[in-house]
Motif scaffolding. Structure first.
Motif, mmCIF file in Angstrom:
data_model
loop_
_atom_site.group_PDB
_atom_site.id
_atom_site.type_symbol
_atom_site.label_atom_id
_atom_site.label_comp_id
_atom_site.label_asym_id
_atom_site.label_seq_id
_atom_site.Cartn_x
_atom_site.Cartn_y
_atom_site.Cartn_z
ATOM 1 N N MET A 1 0.832 -1.196 0.000
ATOM 2 C CA MET A 1 0.000 0.000 0.000
ATOM 3 C C MET A 1 0.863 1.240 0.000
ATOM 4 O O MET A 1 1.751 1.350 0.844
ATOM 5 N N ALA A 2 0.630 2.167 -0.888
ATOM 6 C CA ALA A 2 1.377 3.413 -0.920
ATOM 7 C C ALA A 2 0.771 4.410 0.058
ATOM 8 O O ALA A 2 -0.418 4.366 0.362
ATOM 9 N N THR A 3 1.602 5.298 0.584
ATOM 10 C CA THR A 3 1.130 6.336 1.474
ATOM 11 C C THR A 3 0.522 7.477 0.663
ATOM 12 O O THR A 3 0.549 7.482 -0.559
ATOM 13 N N GLN A 4 -0.017 8.490 1.380
ATOM 14 C CA GLN A 4 -0.690 9.592 0.697
ATOM 15 C C GLN A 4 0.275 10.367 -0.200
ATOM 16 O O GLN A 4 -0.138 10.919 -1.225
ATOM 17 N N ASP A 5 1.555 10.454 0.183
ATOM 18 C CA ASP A 5 2.503 11.183 -0.651
ATOM 19 C C ASP A 5 3.119 10.306 -1.736
ATOM 20 O O ASP A 5 4.036 10.715 -2.437
ATOM 21 N N GLY A 6 2.637 9.057 -1.860
ATOM 22 C CA GLY A 6 3.087 8.169 -2.918
ATOM 23 C C GLY A 6 4.270 7.298 -2.571
ATOM 24 O O GLY A 6 4.671 6.448 -3.369
ATOM 25 N N ALA A 7 4.834 7.483 -1.376
ATOM 26 C CA ALA A 7 5.995 6.683 -0.981
ATOM 27 C C ALA A 7 5.564 5.248 -0.701
ATOM 28 O O ALA A 7 4.513 5.000 -0.106
ATOM 29 N N LYS A 8 6.371 4.330 -1.136
ATOM 30 C CA LYS A 8 6.075 2.917 -0.918
ATOM 31 C C LYS A 8 6.716 2.462 0.388
ATOM 32 O O LYS A 8 7.924 2.632 0.577
ATOM 33 N N PRO A 9 5.952 1.891 1.309
ATOM 34 C CA PRO A 9 6.524 1.499 2.594
ATOM 35 C C PRO A 9 7.452 0.300 2.468
ATOM 36 O O PRO A 9 7.334 -0.504 1.545
ATOM 37 N N LEU A 10 8.366 0.198 3.413
ATOM 38 C CA LEU A 10 9.175 -1.010 3.544
ATOM 39 C C LEU A 10 8.301 -2.067 4.221
ATOM 40 O O LEU A 10 7.672 -1.791 5.247
ATOM 41 N N VAL A 11 8.263 -3.258 3.649
ATOM 42 C CA VAL A 11 7.359 -4.302 4.131
ATOM 43 C C VAL A 11 8.144 -5.434 4.795
ATOM 44 O O VAL A 11 9.116 -5.942 4.240
ATOM 45 N N ILE A 12 7.691 -5.789 5.997
ATOM 46 C CA ILE A 12 8.200 -6.965 6.709
ATOM 47 C C ILE A 12 7.020 -7.906 6.903
ATOM 48 O O ILE A 12 5.997 -7.515 7.473
ATOM 49 N N ALA A 13 7.135 -9.135 6.425
ATOM 50 C CA ALA A 13 6.085 -10.133 6.619
ATOM 51 C C ALA A 13 6.468 -11.066 7.759
ATOM 52 O O ALA A 13 7.642 -11.449 7.886
ATOM 53 N N GLN A 14 5.508 -11.398 8.586
ATOM 54 C CA GLN A 14 5.736 -12.370 9.671
ATOM 55 C C GLN A 14 4.742 -13.506 9.563
ATOM 56 O O GLN A 14 3.531 -13.296 9.642
ATOM 57 N N ILE A 15 5.252 -14.718 9.388
ATOM 58 C CA ILE A 15 4.408 -15.911 9.484
ATOM 59 C C ILE A 15 4.913 -16.754 10.648
ATOM 60 O O ILE A 15 6.101 -16.724 10.996
ATOM 61 N N SER A 16 4.018 -17.495 11.262
ATOM 62 C CA SER A 16 4.394 -18.221 12.477
ATOM 63 C C SER A 16 3.557 -19.475 12.624
ATOM 64 O O SER A 16 2.463 -19.587 12.071
ATOM 65 N N ASP A 17 4.089 -20.427 13.359
ATOM 66 C CA ASP A 17 3.351 -21.618 13.773
ATOM 67 C C ASP A 17 2.737 -22.356 12.586
ATOM 68 O O ASP A 17 1.527 -22.565 12.500
ATOM 69 N N LEU A 18 3.613 -22.783 11.666
ATOM 70 C CA LEU A 18 3.190 -23.519 10.478
ATOM 71 C C LEU A 18 2.677 -24.909 10.841
ATOM 72 O O LEU A 18 1.715 -25.399 10.283
ATOM 73 N N HIS A 19 3.413 -25.585 11.731
ATOM 74 C CA HIS A 19 3.092 -26.936 12.184
ATOM 75 C C HIS A 19 2.978 -27.932 11.035
ATOM 76 O O HIS A 19 2.024 -28.728 10.953
ATOM 77 N N CYS A 20 3.951 -27.893 10.159
ATOM 78 C CA CYS A 20 3.960 -28.821 9.024
ATOM 79 C C CYS A 20 3.996 -30.269 9.500
ATOM 80 O O CYS A 20 4.673 -30.608 10.464
ATOM 81 N N GLY A 21 3.256 -31.111 8.795
ATOM 82 C CA GLY A 21 3.312 -32.545 9.042
ATOM 83 C C GLY A 21 2.335 -33.069 10.061
ATOM 84 O O GLY A 21 2.126 -34.285 10.156
ATOM 85 N N GLY A 22 1.735 -32.204 10.855
ATOM 86 C CA GLY A 22 0.810 -32.666 11.877
ATOM 87 C C GLY A 22 -0.591 -32.859 11.348
ATOM 88 O O GLY A 22 -0.923 -32.446 10.232
ATOM 89 N N PRO A 23 -1.471 -33.454 12.152
ATOM 90 C CA PRO A 23 -2.844 -33.727 11.689
ATOM 91 C C PRO A 23 -3.686 -32.469 11.491
ATOM 92 O O PRO A 23 -4.714 -32.511 10.812
ATOM 93 N N TYR A 24 -3.271 -31.339 12.062
ATOM 94 C CA TYR A 24 -4.033 -30.098 11.938
ATOM 95 C C TYR A 24 -3.440 -29.147 10.898
ATOM 96 O O TYR A 24 -3.922 -28.028 10.735
ATOM 97 N N PHE A 25 -2.397 -29.590 10.205
ATOM 98 C CA PHE A 25 -1.736 -28.753 9.214
ATOM 99 C C PHE A 25 -2.638 -28.552 8.000
ATOM 100 O O PHE A 25 -3.218 -29.500 7.471
ATOM 101 N N LEU A 26 -2.753 -27.275 7.548
ATOM 102 C CA LEU A 26 -3.607 -26.919 6.419
ATOM 103 C C LEU A 26 -2.723 -26.378 5.298
ATOM 104 O O LEU A 26 -2.458 -25.160 5.223
ATOM 105 N N PRO A 27 -2.232 -27.239 4.419
ATOM 106 C CA PRO A 27 -1.266 -26.808 3.407
ATOM 107 C C PRO A 27 -1.792 -25.737 2.467
ATOM 108 O O PRO A 27 -1.037 -24.884 2.006
#
Length: 269
Positions: A1-27
């Protein structure tokens, strides 16, 4: 999302608690979240622990195959308590490297620390690491981010106080001395945000597990940085987003938002 003056923000994404391989994992949710993250072209991606369910080698390999799809040069990964089960930390080190790391990019310093203890759900940072943490944050930075899997503050709806790290008080004092602006954590699958003095603490939910409390939904976080202004958004794979907190790293003024949790978890989950 650009700001009102058109500057593009620096983006940091955070994902957590994937729990791959378990019975509750939703690929399908993890695949979707990674696609959405890639579309945002983040400068940094943080994966704040619990990549696996039992710490087994096959689960690690599965997690690695998904995280390899992230199109970002700067991916910070730490283990969680589930990853340290069954001596799983040896697989983490083989596939992802050190369990503690430092990243400096675009005026942002990210210090990530393994708070897990083998075969225990609770964790600690450890007093022996405080000086090291402060040293890593000593260089000038526009935004100082600390990443840890376990909670530093209790989060509503997560049960007993044991969910925070054993040395939370001393660790928080260490982060205050280091001038940390933002803490990113995971663990109990409940997203939340706190301000404690000059420190903002943002907890992520689970991105791809159906082990949810109450009316919670799988989600992940997006941090947008524009100068001294920081917005944190909670994003739901397939289903939009909502802002959870915004703050200034300069004045420490902030505004927190109440999440709009739907009564029904959608069929895509």
């Amino acid at each position: 999302m650009a700001t009102q003056d058109g500057a593009k923000p620096l983006v940091i994404a955070q994902i957590s608690d994937l729990h791959c391989g378990g019975p509750y994992f939703l690929p399908n949710l993890l695949e979707r979240a990674i696609t959405e993250v890639n579309d945002l072209e983040p400068k940094i991606v943080v994966v704040s622990g619990d990549l696996t369910t039992f710490g087994f080698k096959e689960e690690y390999a599965l997690a690695k195959s998904y995280l390899d799809e992230i199109e970002c040069e700067n991916v910070v990964v730490i283990p969680g308590n589930h990853d340290s089960r069954n001596v799983g930390y040896v697989h983490f080190e083989e596939l992802f490297g050190s369990r503690n790391s430092v990243l400096r990019r675009n005026g942002v310093t990210v210090v990530a620390v393994d708070s897990s203890e083998p075969d225990l759900d609770n964790g600690q940072i450890g007093r022996g690491r405080y000086r090291w943490i402060e040293e890593q944050f000593s260089d000038p930075a526009d935004l100082r981010v600390f990443v840890v899997h376990h909670h530093l503050l209790s989060v509503p709806g997560t049960g007993r106080e044991r969910n925070i790290v054993n040395d939370a008080g001393d660790a928080l004092e260490c982060l205050q001395r280091a001038g940390v602006d933002l803490v990113l954590s995971g663990h109990k699958h409940v997203p939340y945000a706190w301000r404690l003095e000059d420190l903002f603490i943002v907890n992520a939910g689970t991105v791809s597990s159906s082990r949810l409390r109450g009316k919670g939904r799988p989600c992940y976080n997006i941090v947008e940085v524009t100068g001294t202004h920081v917005d944190v958004w909670r994003k739901y794979p397939f289903h939009g987003q909502e802002r959870i907190i915004q703050f200034s790293t300069e004045t420490k003024t902030f505004e927190k938002y109440t999440a709009r949790i739907e009564d029904e978890v959608t069929s895509e989950r």
